[in-house]
Design a protein around this motif. Structure first.
Motif, short mmCIF file in Angstrom:
data_model
loop_
_atom_site.label_atom_id
_atom_site.label_comp_id
_atom_site.label_asym_id
_atom_site.label_seq_id
_atom_site.Cartn_x
_atom_site.Cartn_y
_atom_site.Cartn_z
N VAL A 22 3.81 0.38 11.22
CA VAL A 22 4.24 -0.22 10.08
C VAL A 22 3.41 -0.22 8.68
O VAL A 22 3.61 0.13 7.70
CB VAL A 22 4.92 -1.52 10.51
N ARG A 23 2.21 -0.57 9.38
CA ARG A 23 1.03 -0.60 8.22
C ARG A 23 1.02 0.72 7.36
O ARG A 23 0.74 0.81 6.11
CB ARG A 23 -0.15 -1.12 8.58
N SER A 24 1.08 1.91 7.96
CA SER A 24 1.22 3.17 7.45
C SER A 24 2.26 3.52 6.44
O SER A 24 2.13 3.92 5.42
CB SER A 24 1.15 4.33 8.37
N VAL A 25 3.45 2.90 7.06
CA VAL A 25 4.59 2.95 6.20
C VAL A 25 4.60 2.29 4.82
O VAL A 25 5.15 2.83 4.12
CB VAL A 25 5.78 2.98 7.26
N GLU A 26 3.91 0.96 4.95
CA GLU A 26 4.05 0.16 3.86
C GLU A 26 3.06 0.77 2.90
O GLU A 26 3.12 0.67 1.68
CB GLU A 26 3.47 -1.12 4.37
N ARG A 27 1.99 1.39 3.33
CA ARG A 27 0.96 2.07 2.49
C ARG A 27 1.59 3.40 1.82
O ARG A 27 1.57 3.35 0.32
CB ARG A 27 -0.39 2.64 3.39
N TRP A 28 2.49 3.94 2.40
CA TRP A 28 2.98 5.04 1.91
C TRP A 28 4.10 4.54 0.88
O TRP A 28 4.09 5.32 -0.13
CB TRP A 28 3.83 5.88 2.93
N ARG A 29 4.75 3.60 1.40
CA ARG A 29 5.98 2.97 0.35
C ARG A 29 5.07 2.62 -0.81
O ARG A 29 5.72 2.96 -2.17
CB ARG A 29 6.63 1.66 0.95
N ARG A 30 4.06 2.04 -1.00
CA ARG A 30 3.14 1.46 -1.82
C ARG A 30 2.94 2.71 -2.89
O ARG A 30 3.12 2.77 -4.03
CB ARG A 30 1.95 0.59 -1.82
N GLN A 31 2.33 3.86 -2.25
CA GLN A 31 1.92 4.93 -3.00
C GLN A 31 3.17 5.64 -3.68
O GLN A 31 3.21 6.11 -4.75
CB GLN A 31 1.28 6.17 -1.83
N TRP A 32 4.25 5.73 -2.88
CA TRP A 32 5.34 6.39 -3.52
C TRP A 32 6.05 5.60 -4.66
O TRP A 32 6.34 6.05 -5.68
CB TRP A 32 6.55 6.31 -2.41
#
Length: 179
Positions: free
Chosen positions: A45-55
């Motif tokens: 989930v942490r990776s997904v949240e990081r990717w979402r922030r970058q997106w």
């Protein structure tokens, strides 16, 4: 855990990792929750949240992997220039003697190309391009071989630790009294 040179992945595995990131972006656009995306793509989930922030900050291009954060690379032209500068010698670059040390080469690379290598990375770079470790051929002009030999015979024999007798005893592998 980080791995050198592309995360320790093959080209196919790196491509699969990028497909996962692109799928995550598609799901961001459709409004899926981070927890659901993580479960579906089998990532944290942490990776997904990081990717979402970058997106959110930069779009899909921002989510794409930038590759390995491993060793900085010098181009062929930079390597050729480095070799020319090394051949000029340390004196030409402000050092007081003619010895190239890894620390000096590391400093030179930083000055010339504004790239930071570790001392170990400098050695790997030099070795990869055919440079090898060298031992100085000459001894110091001030060396007095007769004085060194005299010191070995007289002083060294007095200060060195006495040798243990070769007689019976016990070693670290046997316990006293277990014979």
């Amino acid at each position: 855990m980080r791995y050198a040179q592309g995360g320790g992945l093959t080209d196919m595995e790196r491509a699969a990792r990028e497909r996962i990131r692109r799928q995550a972006v598609e799901r961001f656009e459709s409004g899926d929750r981070s927890r659901d995306i993580a479960a579906a793509l089998r990532v944290s989930v942490r990776s997904v949240e990081r990717w979402r922030r970058q997106w959110r900050e930069g779009g899909a291009a921002e989510v794409a992997s930038r590759g390995s954060p491993g060793r900085p690379k010098l181009s062929d032209a930079q390597i050729a220039r480095l070799e020319r500068e090394l051949e000029r010698g340390p004196l030409a670059h402000g050092w007081e003697d003619q010895r190239w040390t890894l620390a000096r080469v590391k400093t030179l690379i930083g000055r010339l190309f504004h790239v930071s290598y570790t001392v170990e990375g400098t050695w790997v770079l030099l070795r990869r391009h055919g440079w090898s470790w060298q031992e100085p051929v000459r001894r110091a002009i001030e060396r007095d071989d007769a004085a060194v030999e005299l010191w070995r015979k007289e002083t060294w024999s007095r200060v060195k630790a006495p040798r243990r007798s070769a007689g019976p005893g016990w070693s670290s592998r046997t316990k006293p009294g277990s014979r």
